[in-house]
Design an enzyme around this catalytic site. Structure first.
Site, short mmCIF file in Angstrom:
data_model
loop_
_atom_site.label_atom_id
_atom_site.label_comp_id
_atom_site.label_asym_id
_atom_site.label_seq_id
_atom_site.Cartn_x
_atom_site.Cartn_y
_atom_site.Cartn_z
N SER A 102 0.66 -2.18 11.36
CA SER A 102 0.24 -1.35 10.24
C SER A 102 1.47 -0.69 9.63
CB SER A 102 -0.74 -0.27 10.71
OG SER A 102 -1.17 0.53 9.63
N HIS A 116 0.50 -0.01 1.41
CA HIS A 116 -0.09 0.01 2.75
C HIS A 116 -0.47 -1.41 3.11
CE1 HIS A 116 -4.00 -0.20 4.96
NE2 HIS A 116 -3.28 0.43 5.85
N HIS A 155 -1.51 -8.64 -7.01
CA HIS A 155 -2.80 -9.31 -6.82
C HIS A 155 -2.65 -10.83 -6.80
CE1 HIS A 155 -5.93 -6.09 -6.99
NE2 HIS A 155 -4.87 -5.40 -7.39
N HIS A 185 -15.55 11.66 -2.69
CA HIS A 185 -15.63 13.06 -3.08
C HIS A 185 -14.84 13.34 -4.36
CE1 HIS A 185 -12.01 12.68 -0.64
NE2 HIS A 185 -11.56 13.82 -1.15
N GLY A 269 -5.53 7.32 20.81
CA GLY A 269 -4.27 6.66 20.49
C GLY A 269 -3.13 7.65 20.32
#
Length: 315
Positions: A102, A116, A155, A185, A269
């Site tokens: 990651s 990310h 993309h 939210h 973790g």
């Protein structure tokens, strides 16, 4: 039926790939930025909630990256946490094995977007039953000042990576990404999306693993040309201020919605590695929005909405 030996052999193949992927990504970013990442290897001994090992590769306060990190982890646990079984309730309570790479790169220049990426494998090991193995992953782009050609490039690289695995994969995983990286939210996307998939095993182990590898291998090609295009763009305090404000949305998503963050924290973790994705400088304002017609407002009107970026052409 898969045997325990089959599962172990599969696990070793995935581990070898992930460690190599981490090395390739870090090497590319070190060359681009001209500064080395630190390495922090860790081990969890048997007897606790988790056992296993990993390595966090991190850079902070460099010329290119204000913070950048790429983690490898390989852990085993006695009970799958709720975040890992929300789509597979029949596996609740089973022992598990999980591994993945990651990364999050938070550039210093506000004209370079945050990226990310995550690729991972889970194996649930219910007692007396066949192991259940699935893959997940994807990547997404979070600009502060949007450029259509950057979103198009990102993309298209993802579309090309998924094309060998079926014409349905890119549109399906793009929509999944748009839906997943959405702050309910705030009623707004986190960025311009990319691809996202989870609980994936429909191509069998070999095909699903190959698809995950294709996504992981595409990360450098998807991101580095954008970095090279934007990293020398002049900026000032106004752009840095807006970057810090938008980073607040990134923090909100990771702490409230992100399944990887929740899984890591719920399973016991390594907190330092899990929260390495957080940007170093963040601001929040009360009931603020950019003035109409400004470059900051353009992010909201032109970029923070789902678009078919891969098919975009200059007007």
């Amino acid at each position: 039926m898969s045997t325990q030996a089959d599962t172990q052999a599969d696990t070793l193949a995935v581990r070898d790939y992930l460690l190599g992927l981490q090395d390739r990504i870090i090497s590319a970013m070190e060359v681009e930025g001209g500064q080395a990442f630190a390495s922090d290897a860790w081990t969890r001994e048997p007897g606790g909630r988790l056992e296993g090992d990993g390595c966090s590769r991190l850079i902070e306060d460099s010329a290119l990256l204000e913070r950048g990190g790429c983690n490898f982890s390989h852990v085993k646990g006695k009970v799958l946490p709720p975040s890992a079984t929300q789509h597979r309730p029949e596996l609740a309570g089973a022992p598990f094995e999980a591994m993945g790479v990651s990364l999050v790169m938070h550039p210093r220049n506000p004209y370079v977007p945050t990226v990310h990426m995550n690729v991972r494998m889970f194996a649930a090991l219910p007692e007396g039953r066949e192991a259940v193995v699935w893959f997940g992953g994807g990547m997404d782009l979070t600009p502060y000042y949007g450029f259509e050609e950057d979103a198009q490039h990102f993309h298209r690289v993802n579309r090309d990576a998924l094309e060998p695995y079926g014409a349905d994969k890119f549109p399906r995983f793009k929509t999944w990404c748009d839906d997943y990286f959405f702050l309910k939210h705030r009623n707004e996307p986190r960025g311009v999306g990319g691809v996202f998939f989870d609980d994936f095993s429909e191509l069998g182990f070999d095909g699903s693993f190959a698809m995950m590898r294709s996504v992981g291998d595409a990360m450098v090609a998807a991101y580095l040309p954008i970095v090279q295009r934007r990293k020398h763009t002049p900026y000032g305090e106004r752009e840095r201020d807006f970057q810090a404000y938008r980073r607040g949305r990134y923090v909100e998503f990771n702490l409230v919605f992100d399944r990887g963050t929740l899984f890591g924290l719920q399973s016991g973790g390594r907190t330092e590695s899990i929260l390495m994705s957080m940007p170093p400088i963040v601001k929040w304002r009360y009931n603020w929005s950019p003035d109409p017609g400004t470059p900051e407002a353009k992010l909201y009107t032109d970029f923070l909405r789902p678009r078919d970026w891969a098919d975009w052409t200059p007007g």
